[in-house]
Design an enzyme around this catalytic site. Sequence first.
Site, short mmCIF file in Angstrom:
data_model
loop_
_atom_site.label_atom_id
_atom_site.label_comp_id
_atom_site.label_asym_id
_atom_site.label_seq_id
_atom_site.Cartn_x
_atom_site.Cartn_y
_atom_site.Cartn_z
N GLU A 38 0.83 -1.21 0.00
CA GLU A 38 0.00 0.00 0.00
C GLU A 38 0.86 1.26 0.00
O GLU A 38 0.52 2.25 -0.65
CB GLU A 38 -0.95 0.01 1.20
CG GLU A 38 -2.00 -1.10 1.19
CD GLU A 38 -2.91 -1.05 -0.02
OE1 GLU A 38 -2.92 -0.03 -0.74
OE2 GLU A 38 -3.63 -2.04 -0.26
N TYR A 121 -6.41 6.37 3.84
CA TYR A 121 -6.52 5.31 2.85
C TYR A 121 -5.82 4.03 3.30
O TYR A 121 -6.39 2.94 3.30
CB TYR A 121 -5.95 5.76 1.49
CG TYR A 121 -5.70 4.56 0.61
CD1 TYR A 121 -6.75 3.98 -0.07
CD2 TYR A 121 -4.44 3.95 0.56
CE1 TYR A 121 -6.57 2.83 -0.81
CE2 TYR A 121 -4.25 2.80 -0.17
CZ TYR A 121 -5.31 2.24 -0.85
OH TYR A 121 -5.13 1.09 -1.56
N ASP A 139 -9.64 6.15 -2.68
CA ASP A 139 -8.47 6.56 -3.46
C ASP A 139 -8.98 7.20 -4.76
O ASP A 139 -10.17 7.44 -4.92
CB ASP A 139 -7.54 5.37 -3.74
CG ASP A 139 -8.12 4.46 -4.80
OD1 ASP A 139 -9.37 4.43 -4.94
OD2 ASP A 139 -7.35 3.79 -5.50
#
Length: 355
Positions: A38, A121, A139
């Site tokens: 991520e 996020y 996102d």
Amino acid sequence: MAKQNGFFSTRLIAWYLKNKRDLPWRKTKEPYKIWLSEIILQQTRVLQGMPYYISFTSKYPTVHQLAAAKEEEVLKLWQGLGYYSRARNLHFTSKIVANELNGVFPQTYAELKKLKGVGDYTASAIASICFDKPTAVVDGNVYRVLSRVFNVALPINTGKGITYFKGLAQELIDHGQPGTYNQAVMEFGARYCVPQNPDCAHCIFNDKCEAFKKNKVSQLPVKLKTLKTKKRYFNYLVVVSEDGKTLLEQRKGKGIWQNLYQFPLVEASKDISEKQLIGTDGFKGFAETVSVKVITKHNDTPIVHKLSHQHLHTTFWIVETTALGEMGVPVSTVGTYPVPVLVSKFLDGFRLKIE
DNA sequence: AATTCGGGGAC
DNA sequence: GTCCCAGAATT
């Protein structure tokens, strides 16, 4: 009961299970690897981030190996991916997790968000994918898909817009399989509901999509435009000494490329000639520490290196000097330092000439 | 709320 | 040239 939005997650997950790509981070639920993926994928396309994910997981199979590395080594492996604060924060957080949390990642959104480099996020992504928590990610893909399907014209880069889309995403999440849902929206945005010319005629939502019905797909999402880029003028002094050495400096303080290395830099307010370069305070200071023999302009026209908010007009000056001794680093070792792409591209061309 | 932080790919 | 990308931190 609220709006009848059950169709959304149902169709989306069905589409995802049939169309998802076989990506390396989808083979695991290990928090370390999901976290790593991520961070790498923040503002980064899957195809660009993939080789970095492979090299990081290969060199640092667990958070403990990453924590044991030197920052410079991490930056070197990150070289070329950009947004280098991600690499610095990645390394910082790995040491927190390894040394203070006994190698165990937090499991909740709130605790995850306390980690440096982990924002809304990423905390939502890890909590949902690794721990089945119903925390919806938002996102760039999610903004696009939701703004179109539900015809929301709130700007995605304002507080109101951000808050609205976060709430909408949270309403839509599938509580039974939140991680799959989150990845499904993103995959759908990345692969089908694309920014330009999406194939709306065959879309799974073409009977529900409010933007499609109103022919507004091409206008969504709405994003307020930002200011233009600024120009900067870089003059790199590439020292080549009689004893085969050169000079490198590490960028400190604020600004771009923090903690990366580069040649001594003289920044000017415009493109300058050799005569003008020699007259700058920066060059005069430089000339106090080394004995300059010959200066040669390496690139005839400035190289324009483009960043998000600035264009760097760059000239590399080859500066021949007498021996540097302990001041310099061997030219042959320059490739081991983390450097900006601007410098690394120069080195690629320069080595061929001197070897 | 605005700005800053990279580099590459698609058009 | 423009816009965007599995955003976050800082001001």
